[in-house]
Design an enzyme around this catalytic site. Structure first.
Site, PDB file in Angstrom:
ATOM      1  N   HIS A   1      37.028  33.576 -22.135  1.00  0.00           N
ATOM      2  CA  HIS A   1      37.962  32.446 -22.270  1.00  0.00           C
ATOM      3  C   HIS A   1      37.746  31.412 -21.161  1.00  0.00           C
ATOM      4  CE1 HIS A   1      40.604  34.316 -25.388  1.00  0.00           C
ATOM      5  NE2 HIS A   1      40.163  35.428 -24.850  1.00  0.00           N
TER       6      HIS A   1
ATOM      7  N   ASN B   1      45.964  35.276 -29.325  1.00  0.00           N
ATOM      8  CA  ASN B   1      44.832  34.576 -29.938  1.00  0.00           C
ATOM      9  C   ASN B   1      45.296  33.876 -31.213  1.00  0.00           C
ATOM     10  OD1 ASN B   1      42.822  35.278 -28.092  1.00  0.00           O
ATOM     11  ND2 ASN B   1      42.213  37.106 -29.218  1.00  0.00           N
TER      12      ASN B   1
ATOM     13  N   TYR C   1      44.013  42.001 -16.432  1.00  0.00           N
ATOM     14  CA  TYR C   1      44.384  40.610 -16.123  1.00  0.00           C
ATOM     15  C   TYR C   1      44.761  40.427 -14.662  1.00  0.00           C
ATOM     16  CZ  TYR C   1      44.027  39.620 -21.051  1.00  0.00           C
ATOM     17  OH  TYR C   1      43.533  39.465 -22.309  1.00  0.00           O
TER      18      TYR C   1
HETATM   19 FE1  HDD Z   1      41.856  39.035 -22.901  1.00  0.00          FE
HETATM   20  C1  HDD Z   1      41.547  36.360 -20.849  1.00  0.00           C
HETATM   21  C2  HDD Z   1      43.558  37.117 -25.184  1.00  0.00           C
HETATM   22  C3  HDD Z   1      41.832  41.665 -25.120  1.00  0.00           C
HETATM   23  C4  HDD Z   1      40.579  41.018 -20.519  1.00  0.00           C
HETATM   24  N1  HDD Z   1      42.416  37.113 -23.000  1.00  0.00           N
HETATM   25  C5  HDD Z   1      42.217  36.161 -22.051  1.00  0.00           C
HETATM   26  C6  HDD Z   1      42.777  34.913 -22.473  1.00  0.00           C
HETATM   27  C7  HDD Z   1      43.339  35.128 -23.688  1.00  0.00           C
HETATM   28  C8  HDD Z   1      43.116  36.518 -24.019  1.00  0.00           C
HETATM   29  C9  HDD Z   1      44.063  34.109 -24.548  1.00  0.00           C
HETATM   30  C10 HDD Z   1      42.710  33.609 -21.691  1.00  0.00           C
HETATM   31  C11 HDD Z   1      43.920  33.397 -20.858  1.00  0.00           C
HETATM   32  C12 HDD Z   1      43.812  32.058 -20.162  1.00  0.00           C
HETATM   33  O1  HDD Z   1      43.871  31.044 -20.863  1.00  0.00           O
HETATM   34  O2  HDD Z   1      43.670  32.047 -18.942  1.00  0.00           O
HETATM   35  N2  HDD Z   1      42.484  39.309 -24.800  1.00  0.00           N
HETATM   36  C13 HDD Z   1      43.256  38.435 -25.526  1.00  0.00           C
HETATM   37  C14 HDD Z   1      43.728  39.093 -26.725  1.00  0.00           C
HETATM   38  C15 HDD Z   1      43.237  40.361 -26.714  1.00  0.00           C
HETATM   39  C16 HDD Z   1      42.457  40.508 -25.497  1.00  0.00           C
HETATM   40  C17 HDD Z   1      44.623  38.448 -27.762  1.00  0.00           C
HETATM   41  C18 HDD Z   1      43.430  41.465 -27.693  1.00  0.00           C
HETATM   42  C19 HDD Z   1      44.465  41.611 -28.419  1.00  0.00           C
HETATM   43  N3  HDD Z   1      41.270  40.976 -22.840  1.00  0.00           N
HETATM   44  C20 HDD Z   1      41.385  41.907 -23.853  1.00  0.00           C
HETATM   45  C21 HDD Z   1      40.985  43.199 -23.355  1.00  0.00           C
HETATM   46  C22 HDD Z   1      40.640  43.034 -22.044  1.00  0.00           C
HETATM   47  C23 HDD Z   1      40.828  41.629 -21.744  1.00  0.00           C
HETATM   48  C24 HDD Z   1      40.987  44.478 -24.164  1.00  0.00           C
HETATM   49  C25 HDD Z   1      40.156  44.020 -21.013  1.00  0.00           C
HETATM   50  C26 HDD Z   1      40.273  45.296 -21.071  1.00  0.00           C
HETATM   51  N4  HDD Z   1      41.101  38.738 -21.038  1.00  0.00           N
HETATM   52  C27 HDD Z   1      40.694  39.709 -20.217  1.00  0.00           C
HETATM   53  C28 HDD Z   1      40.394  39.229 -18.820  1.00  0.00           C
HETATM   54  C29 HDD Z   1      40.687  37.701 -18.932  1.00  0.00           C
HETATM   55  C30 HDD Z   1      41.125  37.555 -20.363  1.00  0.00           C
HETATM   56  C31 HDD Z   1      39.080  39.632 -18.270  1.00  0.00           C
HETATM   57  C32 HDD Z   1      39.589  36.744 -18.508  1.00  0.00           C
HETATM   58  C33 HDD Z   1      40.240  35.697 -17.653  1.00  0.00           C
HETATM   59  C34 HDD Z   1      41.591  36.172 -17.450  1.00  0.00           C
HETATM   60  O3  HDD Z   1      41.789  37.355 -18.108  1.00  0.00           O
HETATM   61  O4  HDD Z   1      42.448  35.632 -16.774  1.00  0.00           O
HETATM   62  O5  HDD Z   1      41.221  39.843 -17.905  1.00  0.00           O
END
Ligand code: HDD
Length: 701
Positions: free
Chosen positions: A88, A161, A375
């Site tokens: 993202h 999402n 997160y």
């Molecule tokens: Fe995630 C970012 C949505 C599964 C780990 N995720 C992130 C963002 C969104 C989502 C909208 C961007 C937030 C922003 O604008 O800063 N992610 C989802 C949805 C998931 C999902 C709807 C499943 C239902 N994500 C998911 C899993 C993991 C992560 C299973 C890790 C085990 N996601 C992350 C992260 C991020 C992230 C690595 C990257 C940047 C951040 O968090 O701040 O932690």
């Protein structure tokens, strides 16, 4: 203290312009501070006399280490970037509020849902997933839909999402999924695309992804803009009321603007014409006062429903169809303020799924449980300090008090002697309260195991349900998207493995893709842990077309004009569109503009080459007779018409446009609306409400 000017791009008034002085032997002239212009300083506040030349030993000699201004300026520049989000990375944010319709005290004690009409400030960040920060907006990708509510009882982050299901069931597979989707590690490409071997290799070995694959191969992953897409909390959460009673909930955002997507060929071209198409759209809409709105809807259900539902409510690869549990609208979100500073707000905002407030709780969804770790962890890496909550965009807007202290960049540093609890000092700082967050006391027991519940094993039934819920044109787009993506896969065995999964979803779809790829033989269906259910009924709500917008408001029409454009028709078109809440943009051979038939000058919004028809929801072709003759010689004008036709847009045209339409090789149909007189404009605008003239598709086939 240096005063900040509101808009540094405004030309300075003569009073504000400082005296001109000549600096150095080169004779360049520069402005110094004067009027209300602030004095340039170093970060330490020391006024700067010369920001054009470094300190040298002689005009042609070496630069001196002593030049603290030069060193500070370059040192700071060298450190401007922070790591982009691991997923993202590309996103765009806006401020707004949530307005609660009526008290939900019967199901939750969450403060923001207690009082009718109460407004809670919020920040939203929309994003793509796979691409890096500089990737184009129209990549085929899931869109992030993350909302931070600044409630009176702390920040609640609903990190969702635009698709209600996910690729995987367990967070332990997330790094694998993302590694497979991102550029391949040896070559570092392709960027912002799933059309490559690693992604489809992983997917074809992960049957649990098949439902999500149907969604991402549909037009949901190429939205017209952030304003025209739904949002979903994805997981099942709990709401808990003051008596401690729990109700399961799924969160939905429904756009008041309606659902709308672009077509794939359009997406590819938008990426070239305006890679910032989505962010520009949101920025422009808010700037114009056309504030986008979504309704928050809840699907509420109890343990008894969870027990009897065909699938496990803890499985994030499944939806609960709206026909089975209807969505109750509980409030609206309005985005009414642009960011002041992209970095400070959009880039530094840190969403964490673990941020929930009293009255809301997690479920045992294993994907959500893993996210709750990820997160918080990632923010330390990205923002560099456990004090990221001190950054204004992340700080709660309600009172807060705790004993966490120190660390890099600590900004809130409490006064006094007490930094622990219990303590016996009078006025000894904050204390816990029974009104604080309490986890729902769900009884749990069982052996420690690494195992997937049997209730998670049906991977194809809802994939099929999604596919059969689509309109024929949408099914065709899914087939085309799969064929396109798999045609970019170099390894035939991966293509075949994917088709073997499609056979478990819909034989017709498998046939289309196999034919599109020209497979030599149809593979056997993939071995399925559970057979595909044939009894799930189509759900109308899953289709974009079947839930199309009710009006054309908020859209953009591009009118291709030349000198001599009919003044009356142009004025009538402008008025009819304005009355409908639609923006009219003028595209002309030169950006300076055109003179209409009455001799009035109109500035153009775009030069023809910079304003292709892919940037508009519908177009009007309004050249004069002489203008049309000129346009027939310009490839960009022919593309303008041919693309609008191929993308099934409604096209208004003046009689004088005929030579151009002919030269573009388009066949007129009912989606082409002649503007013979000013009175015809209203009919065009009303036809546009259907967004696309899909009949053209059928006719061509
Ligand atoms: Fe995630 C970012 C949505 C599964 C780990 N995720 C992130 C963002 C969104 C989502 C909208 C961007 C937030 C922003 O604008 O800063 N992610 C989802 C949805 C998931 C999902 C709807 C499943 C239902 N994500 C998911 C899993 C993991 C992560 C299973 C890790 C085990 N996601 C992350 C992260 C991020 C992230 C690595 C990257 C940047 C951040 O968090 O701040 O932690």
């Amino acid at each position: 203290m240096a005063k900040r000017k509101d808009d540094s791009r405004k030309p300075a008034s003569s009073a504000a312009v400082g005296a001109e002085v000549t600096i150095g032997k080169g004779g360049e002239t520069h402005q110094t501070a004067g009027g209300d212009r602030p004095v340039l300083t170093t970060q330490q506040g020391i006024p700067v006399a010369d920001d054009q030349n470094s300190l040298r030993a002689g005009v042609r000699g070496p630069t001196l280490l002593e030049d603290f201004h030069l060193r500070e300026k370059i040192f700071h520049f060298d450190h401007e970037r922070i790591p982009e989000r691991v997923v993202h990375a590309r996103g765009f944010g806006a401020h707004g509020y949530f307005e609660n319709y009526k008290s939900l005290a019967n199901v939750t004690q969450a403060d923001l849902f207690q009082r009718a009409g109460e407004k809670t400030p919020l920040f939203v960040r929309f994003s793509t997933v796979a691409g890096s920060k500089g990737s184009p907006d129209l990549a085929r990708d899931v869109r992030g839909f993350a909302v931070k509510f600044y409630t009176q009882q702390g920040n609640w982050d609903l990190v969702g999402n635009n698709i209600p299901v996910f690729f995987i069931q367990d967070a332990i597979k997330f790094p694998d999924l993302i590694h497979a989707a991102k550029p391949e590690p040896d070559r570092g490409f392709p960027q912002a695309q799933t059309a490559h071997d690693n992604f489809w290799d992983f997917i074809s070995l992960s049957p649990e992804s098949m439902h999500m694959i149907m969604w991402i191969m549909s037009d949901r992953t190429i939205p017209r803009s952030f304003r025209f897409m739904e949002g979903f909390g994805v997981h099942t959460f709990r709401l808990v009321n003051a008596e401690g009673k729990s109700t399961f909930v799924k969160f939905h955002w429904k756009p008041k603007q309606g659902l709308q997507s672009v077509v794939w060929n359009e997406a590819v071209k938008i990426n070239g014409a305006d890679p910032d198409f989505h962010r520009r759209d949101l920025w422009d809409a808010i700037g114009a006062g056309d504030f986008p709105e979504w309704e928050l809807g809840l699907q509420l259900f109890d343990e008894a429903f969870a027990e009897k539902f065909e699938f496990d409510i803890l499985d994030a690869t499944k939806i609960i169809p709206e026909e089975q549990v209807p969505i109750t609208p509980v409030g609206r979100m309005v985005l009414d303020r642009r960011v002041d500073n992209f970095f400070a707000e959009t880039e530094q905002v840190a969403f964490c799924t673990q941020n929930i407030v009293p009255g809301i709780d997690f479920s045992n969804d294993p994907l959500l449980q893993g996210r709750n770790f990820s997160y918080l962890d990632t923010q330390i890496k990205r923002l560099g300090s456990p004090n990221f909550t001190h950054i204004p965009i992340n700080a709660p807007k309600c009172p807060f008090a705790h004993f966490q202290q120190d660390g890099h960049m600590a900004m809130h540093n409490p006064k006094g002697r007490v930094n622990y609890e219990p303590n016996s000092w009078s006025g000894g700082g904050p204390r816990e309260s029974p009104q604080g967050f309490q986890s729902y006391p769900e009884p749990v027991e069982g052996p420690k195991v690494r195992a997937r519940s049997e209730t998670f094993a049906d991977h194809y039934s809802q994939a099929r349900q999604f596919y059969i819920s689509q309109a024929p044109i949408e099914q065709q787009h899914i087939g085309n998207a799969l064929t396109f993506e798999l045609s970019k896969v170099e390894t035939p065995a991966i293509r075949e493995r994917m088709v073997s999964h499609l056979l478990n979803i819909d034989a017709g779809l498998a046939e289309v893709v196999a034919k599109g790829l020209r497979l030599k033989a149809m593979p056997k269906p993939a071995t399925a842990a559970k057979p595909t259910r044939q009894d799930l009924k189509p759900s109308t709500k899953l289709s974009i077309i079947k839930n199309g917008p009710k009006s054309f408001a908020g859209r953009k029409v591009g009118a291709l004009v030349t000198d001599g454009v009919d003044a009356e028709i142009l004025a009538a078109l402008g008025q009819a569109l304005k009355a409908e809440g639609v923006t009219l943009k003028l595209i002309a051979p030169e950006v300076g503009g055109v003179k209409d038939s009455a001799g009035t000058w109109h500035d153009a919004d775009e030069k023809l080459e910079g304003g292709p028809s892919v940037l508009f929801d519908a177009v009007a072709i309004l050249p004069s007779k002489e203008g049309a003759a000129l346009l027939t010689t310009l490839p960009a004008a022919r593309d303008f018409v041919a693309d609008a036709t191929a993308h099934r847009k409604f096209i208004a045209y003046a009689a004088s446009a005929s030579p151009l339409l002919e030269k573009a090789g388009v066949a007129l149909d009912e989606g082409f609306i002649p503007l013979k007189t000013a009175a015809d404009c209203a009919g065009f605008v009303s036809a546009c409400g259907k967004i696309r003239f899909w009949d053209r598709d059928a006719a061509e086939r």
